[in-house]
Design a protein around this motif. Structure first.
Motif, PDB file in Angstrom:
ATOM      1  N   ARG A  23     -33.939 -25.944  10.622  1.00 12.78           N
ATOM      2  CA  ARG A  23     -32.926 -27.042  10.451  1.00 12.78           C
ATOM      3  C   ARG A  23     -31.841 -26.633   9.652  1.00 12.78           C
ATOM      4  O   ARG A  23     -32.024 -26.346   8.448  1.00 12.78           O
ATOM      5  CB  ARG A  23     -33.607 -28.405  10.008  1.00 12.78           C
ATOM      6  CG  ARG A  23     -32.574 -29.320   9.771  1.00 12.78           C
ATOM      7  CD  ARG A  23     -33.434 -30.598   8.971  1.00 12.78           C
ATOM      8  NE  ARG A  23     -34.310 -31.221   9.976  1.00 12.78           N
ATOM      9  CZ  ARG A  23     -35.280 -32.119   9.518  1.00 12.78           C
ATOM     10  NH1 ARG A  23     -35.396 -31.975   8.242  1.00 12.78           N
ATOM     11  NH2 ARG A  23     -36.229 -32.595  10.260  1.00 12.78           N
ATOM     12  N   VAL A 347     -38.149 -37.817  12.482  1.00 11.31           N
ATOM     13  CA  VAL A 347     -36.791 -37.725  13.182  1.00 11.31           C
ATOM     14  C   VAL A 347     -36.537 -36.812  14.279  1.00 11.31           C
ATOM     15  O   VAL A 347     -37.634 -36.119  14.830  1.00 11.31           O
ATOM     16  CB  VAL A 347     -35.850 -37.366  12.023  1.00 11.31           C
ATOM     17  CG1 VAL A 347     -35.871 -38.366  10.857  1.00 11.31           C
ATOM     18  CG2 VAL A 347     -36.089 -36.078  11.573  1.00 11.31           C
ATOM     19  N   GLN A 348     -35.393 -37.007  15.097  1.00 10.05           N
ATOM     20  CA  GLN A 348     -35.208 -36.274  16.289  1.00 10.05           C
ATOM     21  C   GLN A 348     -35.634 -34.969  16.473  1.00 10.05           C
ATOM     22  O   GLN A 348     -36.306 -34.638  17.531  1.00 10.05           O
ATOM     23  CB  GLN A 348     -33.668 -36.808  16.703  1.00 10.05           C
ATOM     24  CG  GLN A 348     -33.472 -36.276  17.999  1.00 10.05           C
ATOM     25  CD  GLN A 348     -32.057 -36.539  18.506  1.00 10.05           C
ATOM     26  OE1 GLN A 348     -31.500 -37.156  17.862  1.00 10.05           O
ATOM     27  NE2 GLN A 348     -31.629 -36.387  19.914  1.00 10.05           N
ATOM     28  N   ASP A 349     -35.081 -34.023  15.551  1.00 15.69           N
ATOM     29  CA  ASP A 349     -35.523 -32.757  15.672  1.00 15.69           C
ATOM     30  C   ASP A 349     -36.918 -32.246  15.417  1.00 15.69           C
ATOM     31  O   ASP A 349     -37.186 -31.118  15.515  1.00 15.69           O
ATOM     32  CB  ASP A 349     -34.446 -31.863  14.811  1.00 15.69           C
ATOM     33  CG  ASP A 349     -34.826 -31.849  13.278  1.00 15.69           C
ATOM     34  OD1 ASP A 349     -35.268 -32.989  12.776  1.00 15.69           O
ATOM     35  OD2 ASP A 349     -34.125 -31.136  12.719  1.00 15.69           O
ATOM     36  N   GLU A 350     -37.806 -33.301  14.992  1.00 15.72           N
ATOM     37  CA  GLU A 350     -39.097 -33.059  14.535  1.00 15.72           C
ATOM     38  C   GLU A 350     -40.233 -33.284  15.654  1.00 15.72           C
ATOM     39  O   GLU A 350     -41.154 -33.040  15.576  1.00 15.72           O
ATOM     40  CB  GLU A 350     -39.492 -33.941  13.459  1.00 15.72           C
ATOM     41  CG  GLU A 350     -38.846 -33.562  11.977  1.00 15.72           C
ATOM     42  CD  GLU A 350     -39.296 -34.407  10.941  1.00 15.72           C
ATOM     43  OE1 GLU A 350     -39.058 -33.826   9.737  1.00 15.72           O
ATOM     44  OE2 GLU A 350     -39.558 -35.570  10.995  1.00 15.72           O
ATOM     45  N   ALA A 369     -33.891 -38.982  21.192  1.00 19.32           N
ATOM     46  CA  ALA A 369     -33.244 -39.688  20.099  1.00 19.32           C
ATOM     47  C   ALA A 369     -34.181 -39.858  19.070  1.00 19.32           C
ATOM     48  O   ALA A 369     -35.505 -39.274  19.156  1.00 19.32           O
ATOM     49  CB  ALA A 369     -32.856 -41.223  20.632  1.00 19.32           C
ATOM     50  N   SER A 370     -33.968 -40.132  17.960  1.00 19.73           N
ATOM     51  CA  SER A 370     -34.604 -40.225  16.689  1.00 19.73           C
ATOM     52  C   SER A 370     -35.967 -41.400  16.848  1.00 19.73           C
ATOM     53  O   SER A 370     -35.322 -42.678  16.782  1.00 19.73           O
ATOM     54  CB  SER A 370     -34.197 -40.513  15.420  1.00 19.73           C
ATOM     55  OG  SER A 370     -34.859 -40.476  14.419  1.00 19.73           O
ATOM     56  N   ALA A 372     -37.597 -42.695  14.904  1.00 14.21           N
ATOM     57  CA  ALA A 372     -37.487 -43.368  13.482  1.00 14.21           C
ATOM     58  C   ALA A 372     -36.712 -44.892  13.573  1.00 14.21           C
ATOM     59  O   ALA A 372     -36.769 -45.709  13.041  1.00 14.21           O
ATOM     60  CB  ALA A 372     -37.181 -42.503  12.299  1.00 14.21           C
TER      61      ALA A 372
END
Length: 476
Positions: A23, A347-350, A369-370, A372
């Motif tokens: 990231r 969150v989204q990229d996780e 999408a996220s 969270a």
């Protein structure tokens, strides 16, 4: 160790997959794979563990013959990865091939290959050239050397779904000290039980106290597991005189009705055991390697966990990842889950989704999408393909009956449909508990009387009035 990039080719259904674990140029601390059963979630975790082990240890851990894609037996299976090493223990870490310690922790590239019918891997590793830090021995294979010499601070651990606490005294000393690096990963490959709380039986006195202190700190922090108020573990130097004392040498105190009740570890529910076991094992592995007390917030390394939500109540699942992020801020976690309740902590990229393309190959897609920021219904729809709250026919019937029964203006066809649906529900033992409202005729609005004057036959309509000056000639 931290994972930055992974490439897998022709491994089971993973035809050609590349994944970034970065990231903004830095290691992403959390990644969770979401997919249906049979879409290689566990295979990806094992591929990472094998890449981090080097070819010799990887061949001992895995059933290598089972890995190649059987649809393409003529093609080579490849696992390639890029790792980096943490800054926290840079001054304590040895770097095979370097006579002098590099200025910064270097990256490590590695590659494993095998073919259909092979029983082992061949492969290599080398330091990356991004930082222009060259080892004095250019032929050095850092991963192979680090694993062969059991070098500390090249940490990676893996946990499968067989996670339970051992009985006090149930761990053999030879299991703990013979090959600790291999031991950290065997559970992910279903080869052994976890040592977990068994570390307290064999660590030296000072280290055992440090272990107990760290475990208590982790379990009680942020209410990682509800209702635990105290943890007590007997050190092996304390003599025991009965089976009862052995059983109660590891005790977890629980809050029950305002009182603190001690429970032996092996009496705990599966939900408690599955989480306490891998946390206790992780802390023990760190302390065993370091040989001294280590604050959990300063622990560095890579942790692989299959089915993070295993046996946990949804309330615990929702709190698990935020608590782990707080307790272990310098660890990189890569895991899998089937739980929608676990995702709001990410969150989204996780979150990465594994799906099949038209040819049956597993592909990796980013989260839409996220989680969270999403509601429960949105998470079910976006990540699990569940588009309504009643996925089964019985639930749909119940919902339809409720709609029809509450509609006083239902048609004759809808009245008959309501009876059919009610009969289906009763055959399944479901009594809706709703009395249909009485039917009513739709109210027909009466037409409004016209404001125009009616003219009977033979009658002349009155001429329209014309305002002066509007249509007449203009006066001069």
């Amino acid at each position: 160790m931290y994972l930055r990039r992974l490439k897998v080719r022709n491994l089971k259904l993973l035809r050609d997959v590349e994944i970034s674990f970065e990231r903004n140029g830095e290691v992403r601390p959390w990644t969770v794979f979401v997919a249906e059963n049979g879409l290689c979630k566990t295979a990806l975790l094992q591929a990472i563990a094998m890449a981090a082990s080097g070819p010799t240890l990887a061949s001992e851990l895995a059933d290598v013959a089972s890995l190649p894609d059987r649809r393409h037996p003529e093609e080579e299976t490849l696992i390639a990865a890029e790792f980096s090493l943490g800054r926290e223990n840079h001054r304590l870490r040895q770097y095979p091939g370097f006579d002098k310690r590099p200025i910064r922790p270097p990256t490590v590239d590695c590659e494993l290959t095998t073919q259909h019918g092979w029983r082992e891997f061949k492969g290599w590793s080398s330091y990356g050239d991004k930082d222009r830090q060259w080892p004095s021995d250019m032929a050095a294979d850092p991963l192979r050397e680090a694993r062969r010499e059991q070098l500390p601070y090249w940490f990676v651990a893996g946990y499968g779904v067989d996670r339970s606490l051992p009985p006090p005294g149930g761990t053999r000393r030879t299991d703990l000290f013979s090959d600790p690096i291999k031991q950290r990963l065997e559970n992910l490959f279903d080869q052994r039980k976890l040592t977990a709380t068994g570390f307290s039986d064999f660590l030296e006195t000072d280290l055992a106290h440090a272990y107990n202190h760290a475990l208590i700190k982790v379990l009680l922090a942020d209410k990682l597991l509800p209702r635990i108020t105290e943890v007590r573990m007997r050190h092996p130097s304390q003599k025991v005189r009965s089976v009862q004392e052995i059983r109660e040498s590891h005790l977890f105190h629980f809050e029950q009705g305002g009182a603190s009740v001690p429970i032996p570890t092996t009496w705990l529910s599966r939900g408690y055991q599955s989480t306490i076991a891998w946390l206790a094992d992780l802390i023990g592995q760190f302390l065993l390697e370091a040989g001294t007390e280590v604050d959990p917030r300063r622990m560095e390394g890579l942790v692989l966990i299959d089915e993070l939500d295993l046996h946990l109540h949804p309330t615990w699942q929702a709190a698990l990842i935020p608590a782990l992020k707080h307790v272990f801020p310098k660890l990189q976690f890569i895991g899998t889950t089937h739980s929608a309740m676990l995702l709001p902590g990410l969150v989204q990229d996780e979150v990465l989704l594994l799906k099949q393309d038209e040819e049956g190959n597993v592909v990796v897609e980013p989260a839409p999408a996220s989680p969270a920021l999403m509601t429960g219904s949105e998470i079910f729809e976006s990540f699990f393909g569940i588009h309504h709250l009643y996925p089964d026919k019985l639930g749909q019937d119940l919902q339809r009956f409720g709609y029809l029964a509450s509609n006083p203006y239902r048609s004759d066809d809808e009245e008959r449909e309501m009876g059919v649906v009610l009969n289906r529900l009763k055959k399944e033992g479901v009594e809706p508990g709703w009395t249909p409202v009485a039917r009513q005729k739709p109210t027909v609005a009466k037409p409004r009387p016209s404001s125009k004057r009616r003219v009977t036959p033979g009658q002349r309509a009155a001429p329209k009035r014309v305002r002066a000056g509007r249509t007449g000639r203009k006066k001069r």
